[in-house]
Design a protein around this motif. Sequence first.
Motif, PDB file in Angstrom:
ATOM      1  N   GLY A 124       0.842  -1.187   0.000  1.00  0.00           N
ATOM      2  CA  GLY A 124       0.000   0.000   0.000  1.00  0.00           C
ATOM      3  C   GLY A 124       0.873   1.231   0.000  1.00  0.00           C
ATOM      4  O   GLY A 124       1.399   1.645  -1.029  1.00  0.00           O
ATOM      5  N   ALA A 125       1.047   1.822   1.172  1.00  0.00           N
ATOM      6  CA  ALA A 125       2.029   2.898   1.311  1.00  0.00           C
ATOM      7  C   ALA A 125       3.410   2.298   1.076  1.00  0.00           C
ATOM      8  O   ALA A 125       3.617   1.091   1.269  1.00  0.00           O
ATOM      9  N   PRO A 126       4.375   3.120   0.634  1.00  0.00           N
ATOM     10  CA  PRO A 126       5.710   2.573   0.354  1.00  0.00           C
ATOM     11  C   PRO A 126       6.281   1.786   1.539  1.00  0.00           C
ATOM     12  O   PRO A 126       6.356   2.284   2.659  1.00  0.00           O
ATOM     13  N   GLY A 127       6.652   0.547   1.267  1.00  0.00           N
ATOM     14  CA  GLY A 127       7.251  -0.290   2.289  1.00  0.00           C
ATOM     15  C   GLY A 127       6.272  -0.843   3.301  1.00  0.00           C
ATOM     16  O   GLY A 127       6.689  -1.423   4.311  1.00  0.00           O
ATOM     17  N   ALA A 148       6.147 -12.717  -0.652  1.00  0.00           N
ATOM     18  CA  ALA A 148       6.053 -12.293  -2.053  1.00  0.00           C
ATOM     19  C   ALA A 148       4.768 -11.501  -2.239  1.00  0.00           C
ATOM     20  O   ALA A 148       3.698 -11.947  -1.819  1.00  0.00           O
ATOM     21  N   ASP A 149       4.871 -10.310  -2.852  1.00  0.00           N
ATOM     22  CA  ASP A 149       3.665  -9.515  -3.075  1.00  0.00           C
ATOM     23  C   ASP A 149       3.045  -9.850  -4.420  1.00  0.00           C
ATOM     24  O   ASP A 149       3.475 -10.785  -5.116  1.00  0.00           O
ATOM     25  N   ASP A 150       2.019  -9.084  -4.824  1.00  0.00           N
ATOM     26  CA  ASP A 150       1.283  -9.379  -6.047  1.00  0.00           C
ATOM     27  C   ASP A 150       2.107  -9.149  -7.301  1.00  0.00           C
ATOM     28  O   ASP A 150       1.720  -9.592  -8.389  1.00  0.00           O
ATOM     29  N   SER A 174       4.660 -26.688  12.763  1.00  0.00           N
ATOM     30  CA  SER A 174       4.650 -25.432  13.521  1.00  0.00           C
ATOM     31  C   SER A 174       4.192 -24.262  12.644  1.00  0.00           C
ATOM     32  O   SER A 174       4.813 -23.199  12.617  1.00  0.00           O
ATOM     33  N   ALA A 175       3.096 -24.470  11.930  1.00  0.00           N
ATOM     34  CA  ALA A 175       2.637 -23.503  10.938  1.00  0.00           C
ATOM     35  C   ALA A 175       1.801 -22.396  11.569  1.00  0.00           C
ATOM     36  O   ALA A 175       1.373 -22.475  12.724  1.00  0.00           O
ATOM     37  N   GLY A 176       1.568 -21.346  10.781  1.00  0.00           N
ATOM     38  CA  GLY A 176       0.756 -20.239  11.255  1.00  0.00           C
ATOM     39  C   GLY A 176       0.114 -19.489  10.104  1.00  0.00           C
ATOM     40  O   GLY A 176       0.472 -19.657   8.939  1.00  0.00           O
ATOM     41  N   ARG A 177      -0.841 -18.658  10.456  1.00  0.00           N
ATOM     42  CA  ARG A 177      -1.533 -17.777   9.509  1.00  0.00           C
ATOM     43  C   ARG A 177      -0.927 -16.388   9.675  1.00  0.00           C
ATOM     44  O   ARG A 177      -0.890 -15.843  10.782  1.00  0.00           O
ATOM     45  N   LEU A 178      -0.436 -15.811   8.586  1.00  0.00           N
ATOM     46  CA  LEU A 178       0.241 -14.512   8.618  1.00  0.00           C
ATOM     47  C   LEU A 178      -0.704 -13.437   8.105  1.00  0.00           C
ATOM     48  O   LEU A 178      -1.164 -13.494   6.965  1.00  0.00           O
ATOM     49  N   THR A 179      -0.989 -12.456   8.958  1.00  0.00           N
ATOM     50  CA  THR A 179      -1.857 -11.342   8.578  1.00  0.00           C
ATOM     51  C   THR A 179      -1.060 -10.053   8.623  1.00  0.00           C
ATOM     52  O   THR A 179      -0.467  -9.710   9.651  1.00  0.00           O
ATOM     53  N   LEU A 180      -1.032  -9.353   7.499  1.00  0.00           N
ATOM     54  CA  LEU A 180      -0.311  -8.091   7.375  1.00  0.00           C
ATOM     55  C   LEU A 180      -1.318  -6.966   7.189  1.00  0.00           C
ATOM     56  O   LEU A 180      -2.217  -7.067   6.352  1.00  0.00           O
ATOM     57  N   ASP A 181      -1.176  -5.912   7.959  1.00  0.00           N
ATOM     58  CA  ASP A 181      -2.094  -4.770   7.882  1.00  0.00           C
ATOM     59  C   ASP A 181      -1.269  -3.488   7.972  1.00  0.00           C
ATOM     60  O   ASP A 181      -1.095  -2.912   9.040  1.00  0.00           O
TER      61      ASP A 181
END
Length: 376
Positions: A124-127, A148-150, A174-181
């Motif tokens: 979204g915003a840079p970085g 990796a992004d779109d 040992s997996a997880g769900r990654l949420t980036l906001d």
Amino acid sequence: MDFTPTEEQAAARDLAARIFGDLSTHERLAAAGTGSDAELWKELCTAGLVAAVADIGLLGLVLLLEEQGRTTAQVPFAASCVYGLLAVTAHGSREQRERLLPGIGDGTVVVSGAMSGPGAVREGAPGRLSGVVPVVPWLRDATHALVADDRHRLWLVRTAEAACEPVELTAPWSAGRLTLDGTPGERLGGPPGERYAGEGPDGEGPDEVDRGEVDPDEEEWAPHDAYDDILATARTAFAGLQAGVCAGSLARAVEYTNTREQFGRPLAAKQGVQLRAADAYMDTEAIRVTAYEAAWRRDEGLAYATHALTAAWWASEAGQRVVHTGQHLHGGTGADLEHPVHRHFLWGRQLDAYLGCGSEVLQELGELIVSGEVET
């Protein structure tokens, strides 16, 4: 092609076999549950096996992962070496290599790979990154995730700055769900505005940063596409892990059928058992040799994307056949969720899913052949 291990690769493999054999026991695996074995991870890093991958190459890593697969050792070895050590070595900036590689080598920095599907993560915003990656193996162990992004650009994200929720998989990874906001991400290879040419898999190429003006919408130049290289590296490495899982499953089946008697004769004396075991052995060797070839080509600086796909297809398609055979040859014992061979079954099926089912991998390989993008 020569897949004979070098002296350094053989020494690392033998050391890994001893450590995994001594510490990745059935009792310790049962005690670990779905988590990783922190003591085993510390022992591997202290022995220098993670750091050694920088010198022994992808073929050397495949040899080490075979040993992990034989024992289904619950450590983030494959992930941190592929998405951390090899990715940063080949495509990180000089500053990133100096800052991150020592920690990856000693195990204080653990990197998992969130190579999500198209559009799952966007800048979204840079970085600043937003999106959700539903399943990231070994995320619960990781200090960083390679995202990796779109646009297939790669970012290093600190897991402490993201939302990570535990996810249970077929195998205890040992997996997880990654949420980036709006989570800050560090561009692999350097920040926007710098053109970084990484060394690449062949260890060659410029190692300087051109700080001239760069259009923010323009892709950075690099002698190797980082996303494609890391994806092919991961396919090769996890195929090697599958070769070890299959070898371990088959070894347990051979031992069981040689000692288990029926009507006064070992099960292994029956022709049907021998044929199933022979087919499983040939499948395991096919996984191993295709993984070796792809890894060797990368280490030699040769094109290897389709070879990595071939290894992934064998690992997915043949791998699930082998672990089914291993469980089947144990008879009713193989259905026991607490039996060691069942763990191989779970790992084999999880690797099948992680690499992409055989038909999906075959379709991708077929499309490359049709397009004429097949390496020689």
